[in-house]
Design a protein around this motif. Structure first.
Motif, PDB file in Angstrom:
ATOM      1  N   ILE A   1       9.535  66.933  28.622  1.00 40.98           N
ATOM      2  CA  ILE A   1      11.061  66.777  28.129  1.00 40.98           C
ATOM      3  C   ILE A   1      11.174  67.582  26.983  1.00 40.98           C
ATOM      4  O   ILE A   1      12.382  68.287  26.787  1.00 40.98           O
ATOM      5  N   LEU A   2      10.390  67.624  25.837  1.00 42.54           N
ATOM      6  CA  LEU A   2      10.659  68.555  24.700  1.00 42.54           C
ATOM      7  C   LEU A   2      10.482  70.228  25.179  1.00 42.54           C
ATOM      8  O   LEU A   2      11.464  70.877  24.556  1.00 42.54           O
ATOM      9  N   GLU A   3       9.828  70.407  26.283  1.00 43.29           N
ATOM     10  CA  GLU A   3      10.097  71.956  26.749  1.00 43.29           C
ATOM     11  C   GLU A   3      11.249  72.019  27.343  1.00 43.29           C
ATOM     12  O   GLU A   3      11.900  73.139  26.994  1.00 43.29           O
ATOM     13  N   TYR A   4      11.815  71.101  28.112  1.00 42.36           N
ATOM     14  CA  TYR A   4      13.227  71.147  28.584  1.00 42.36           C
ATOM     15  C   TYR A   4      14.204  71.259  27.521  1.00 42.36           C
ATOM     16  O   TYR A   4      14.903  72.240  27.401  1.00 42.36           O
TER      17      TYR A   4
ATOM     18  N   SER B   1      16.782  58.128  25.654  1.00 41.77           N
ATOM     19  CA  SER B   1      16.290  58.937  24.574  1.00 41.77           C
ATOM     20  C   SER B   1      16.621  60.405  24.728  1.00 41.77           C
ATOM     21  O   SER B   1      17.109  61.047  23.602  1.00 41.77           O
ATOM     22  N   ILE B   2      16.728  60.743  25.940  1.00 47.11           N
ATOM     23  CA  ILE B   2      17.160  62.500  25.792  1.00 47.11           C
ATOM     24  C   ILE B   2      18.847  62.499  25.608  1.00 47.11           C
ATOM     25  O   ILE B   2      19.227  63.456  24.693  1.00 47.11           O
TER      26      ILE B   2
ATOM     27  N   ALA C   1      11.583  65.132  19.212  1.00 49.48           N
ATOM     28  CA  ALA C   1      10.060  64.659  19.305  1.00 49.48           C
ATOM     29  C   ALA C   1       9.739  63.157  18.387  1.00 49.48           C
ATOM     30  O   ALA C   1       9.484  62.333  19.053  1.00 49.48           O
ATOM     31  N   LYS C   2      10.583  63.200  17.399  1.00 47.98           N
ATOM     32  CA  LYS C   2      10.591  61.922  16.736  1.00 47.98           C
ATOM     33  C   LYS C   2      11.332  60.692  17.386  1.00 47.98           C
ATOM     34  O   LYS C   2      10.783  59.571  17.377  1.00 47.98           O
ATOM     35  N   ILE C   3      12.527  61.188  18.020  1.00 47.97           N
ATOM     36  CA  ILE C   3      13.106  60.053  18.735  1.00 47.97           C
ATOM     37  C   ILE C   3      12.312  59.663  19.953  1.00 47.97           C
ATOM     38  O   ILE C   3      12.279  58.317  20.134  1.00 47.97           O
TER      39      ILE C   3
END
Length: 790
Positions: free
Chosen positions: A344-347, A378-379, A327-329
């Motif tokens: 994306i964070l859920e994934y 970012s991912i 999340a920070k990234i």
């Protein structure tokens, strides 16, 4: 010597209008003859710029040979005086920036007054007339040339269609050009034939060159017969030696192993492979040991083994996934996009809990410059994985993804396998960029090949045509990007989960520029943060007056221009810091490029403001209607598509049916011609969004009631008077905000879409929900007693 040109059917040249001057495309080692088609590879900078200028307007150019092929940048003295007018029939841009084009030749012309025009030259041209004279001598020479050419086709193994073509040519000059195009001649000799003014001399010279080549071929055949007799003896000795080697191996007396074979076996012991691949590699090494190093098959087999040994079959990076750190990234790399970041964070959270996740393929859809590609980076950064990207834009050959079979010369694996070998990992974050721009032709359908790649149930056994063994792609995290969904085939779209990135408001662009773009451009231009000051007012001036986009790509370019201006001052010795004020933008960036859309419009009855969706985000469209005396005819202009034309017809029918309710004299329709125009006529426009704007403009025209200036609208209509829902509500709302419009009319069925828009974007906006057309007319039209528009 295979023919690379073909004869075209050409129109009467007298009907063609030839410009006085045309740009010049120089050729190194060939000559283009009139009425023929030739493929060309364009790689020089000046020629690439010429193709960029010529092709968009479908203009002509002069194709002329240069005297010395070694000259890289030819000037006026390097060109021959006679060339050919050509048109580009087909153009394919290569990955290295060069072009592969197919040019259709037309008239023969003489060049004069050659001048530089940017990176290339243009010249005054004079069309050279064709000699159409005839005589018994010319007819005899034509007959002889055809007979000799048929003999050449047979001896040189040229396509038999060429002989048939030569029999069907009506004009002698056509025969001359077809024969000359298929002879082995120097550029000077080809140019000589092109420059000959009369048909008799052209036939005579071409016959001489043809006879010379036939004599050479006959001599070559005699030499080959002599060589073949000696080859038969050497071939017999080769087979006997091979048999001797087999006998020695059977007796256990074989020679020591080839050092190269031993090296491959040592590498095979060090590489971890699936059992199926290991078996294939061992068989190929065994086969390689039986092939003579001088044989062509040896290199093919060796290259195949190198690919098998260098692929990361079981080499992967260790995930360093922490959802809080991820999340920070994401926050560091992107501003806003809260919904996208949450998905994306859920994934990533599910991936952290279930290591072998076979989840959906994320597809980021949005206009250019909104951060789709950087989201994939970012991912990868948050996972600690390598990032791999391939662009699918314009890709038409299925073999680009699946590879070529090894039976083809120069075969290679597909771009997916090539990328995995390059980064050395079997679990990267793999971005498939521009997936909506895939093409399809006779070489296959790349989108069908992607079905296997993107299906979690199938990609564990992905088969590349070159490898011939399965490769496991299931550990890869695939991410796709697209500007729009419509071009993506439904079967491929079903494999992916679509996440839309609609675009940014002016406030968001300001924050992005302040947090990311300005800092990056200052660093890229060798400056320090204390040497240049760009206030928020300057950034807002650029956003308002120099860019009109959903993303921030043009904003980034303009900020780069400011930094270059400062860098020049600093390099010349000026002391910092340099502050760039809004009033400095005209000096650095030039005149204002965009004025407020509503400010440039004169207002009155018959004009309304609509909202439309485009691949680059939302846009305002103005619908103008004008009435003249006539007989009830309807004229439509402005590059309208079929859907928008139907919307105009439906709107007019509705207005006529409800004329009495709107206070309109019905006789006006019978005694008037109505012209509906949507400006920016050179731009094709279509889509089910303009029905409400059409009916409001027509109602305003016929009732002579102005439309409120501060209201924009979207929605489709029915003949019964219903307002139907449309898409792209957020993009359209952003377009209204950019134009300073704060009241938007939307279909009632689209009210749910407003919940997808963040609260800070809805502040200051008024949304009117439309259920029927009369709702729109009551809101948009100024009351009859009012004077002027609001």
């Amino acid at each position: 010597m295979a023919m690379s040109e073909e004869l075209l059917e050409v129109k009467d040249k007298s009907e063609e209008v030839v410009p006085e001057r045309l740009p010049i495309l120089p050729l190194r080692n060939m000559v283009l003859y009139p009425e023929l088609v030739m493929p060309l590879h364009v790689e020089r900078a000046g020629s690439i710029k010429l193709i960029d200028d010529v092709v968009p307007g479908e203009l002509s150019m002069v194709v002329v040979a240069q005297r010395d092929r070694q000259v890289e940048n030819p000037g006026p003295s390097d060109f021959y005086d006679v060339g050919t007018i050509g048109n580009v029939m087909k153009l394919v841009k290569q990955t290295d920036g060069s072009y592969q084009i197919i040019v259709r030749a037309k008239q023969k012309v003489r060049l004069s007054d050659i001048r530089a025009k940017g990176n290339y030259f243009d010249a005054r041209i004079e069309v050279l007339p064709e000699d159409t004279s005839t005589s018994p001598e010319i007819e005899a020479m034509v007959l002889n040339l055809r007979t000799q050419f048929e003999k050449l086709v047979e001896m040189a193994n040229l396509p038999t269609e060429l002989a048939t073509l030569s029999l069907n040519l009506d004009r002698p000059i056509q025969l001359v050009y077809v024969v000359a195009a298929n002879l082995s001649l120097t550029v000077a000799e080809r140019q000589t034939i092109l420059e000959l003014p009369d048909i008799y001399t052209a036939l005579e010279r071409t016959t001489f060159y043809l006879t010379r080549q036939l004599d050479q071929l006959e001599l070559v055949q005699k030499i080959q017969e002599k060589v073949k007799a000696g080859m038969d003896r050497r071939q017999r000795e080769y087979f006997l030696r091979e048999q001797l080697q087999v006998i020695k191996r059977e007796l256990g007396e074989s020679e020591e192993k080839n050092p190269e074979i031993q090296e491959l076996l040592d590498r095979l012991d060090q590489v971890q492979m699936p059992p199926e691949v290991l078996t294939a590699a061992e068989k190929e090494i065994e086969r390689l040991g039986r092939i003579s190093p001088a044989a062509a098959e040896y290199t093919v087999s060796r290259n195949y083994l190198d690919w098998l040994l260098e692929l990361p079959w079981k080499v992967s990076t260790q995930d360093t996934l922490d959802v809080r750190e991820a999340a920070k990234i994401l926050d560091e790399d992107h501003f806003d996009l809260e919904k996208v970041k949450r998905r994306i964070l859920e994934y990533l959270a599910v991936l952290q809990l279930k290591k072998d996740l076979k989840g959906p393929i994320l597809c980021f859809v949005g206009p250019p410059g909104v951060g789709k590609t950087s989201l994939g980076q970012s991912i990868a950064r948050s996972l600690g994985r390598k990032f791999l990207r391939i662009s699918l834009g314009g890709l038409r050959d299925e073999a680009e993804l699946r590879g070529h079979r090894r039976t083809y010369v120069g075969a290679l694996p597909g771009r997916i396998i090539q990328g995995l070998r390059r980064i050395g990992s079997n679990n990267p974050v793999f971005m498939l960029d521009e997936i909506d721009k895939l093409g399809m032709d006779f070489r296959g359908d790349p989108s069908s090949a992607l079905l296997e790649v993107l299906d979690p149930e199938q990609n564990s056994t992905f088969s590349d045509h070159y490898l011939g063994v399965p490769f496991d792609l299931s550990r890869i995290i695939f991410v796709a990007t697209a500007n729009m969904l419509d071009p993506i085939p439904s079967a491929l779209r079903d494999r992916m989960e679509v996440i839309e990135l609609p675009g940014y408001t002016e406030e968001e662009k300001l924050q992005i520029a302040r947090k990311f773009l300005v800092v990056r451009q200052i660093e890229n231009h060798g400056l320090k943060t204390d040497q240049v000051i760009i206030p928020d007012e300057t950034i807002l001036e650029i956003i308002h007056s120099y860019t009109r986009e959903a993303g921030v790509r043009n904003l980034d370019r303009n900020l780069a221009a400011l930094c270059r201006f400062v860098a020049k001052d600093i390099a010349e010795g000026k002391d910092g810091p340099v502050t760039i004020r809004p009033e400095n933008c005209k000096e650095i960036l030039g005149p204002v490029r965009f004025l407020p859309e509503t400010a440039t419009r004169s207002w009155g009855p018959g004009i309304s403001t609509g909202l439309a969706w485009t691949p680059s985000g939302g846009e305002l469209i103005f619908v103008e209607a004008l009435r003249t005396h006539g007989r009830g005819n309807l004229t439509l202009t402005g590059q309208l598509g079929a859907v928008m034309k139907e919307s105009v017809a439906a709107a007019l029918t509705y207005i006529r049916a409800h004329a009495s309710d709107l206070g309109i004299d019905e006789e006006k329709f019978e005694k008037s011609d109505i012209h509906v125009h949507v400006p920016a006529g050179g731009i094709p426009k279509d889509g089910p969004s303009a029905g409400v704007a059409m009916v409001v403009a027509l109602a305003s025209l016929m009732s002579q009631r102005e439309v409120r200036r501060n209201v924009a609208m979207t929605g489709e209509i029915t003949l019964r008077g219903d307002v139907l829902p449309v898409g792209g509500i957020k993009e359209k709302m952003l377009a209204a905000r950019r134009a300073g419009i704060r009241e938007v009319m939307i279909p009632q069925a689209n009210a749910k879409d407003l919940m997808e828009i963040p609260q800070h974007l809805r502040e200051g906006m008024v949304f009117h929900e439309l259920q029927i057309i009369m709702d729109a007319l009551e809101i948009a039209l100024v009351p009859p007693q009012a004077v002027g528009g609001k």
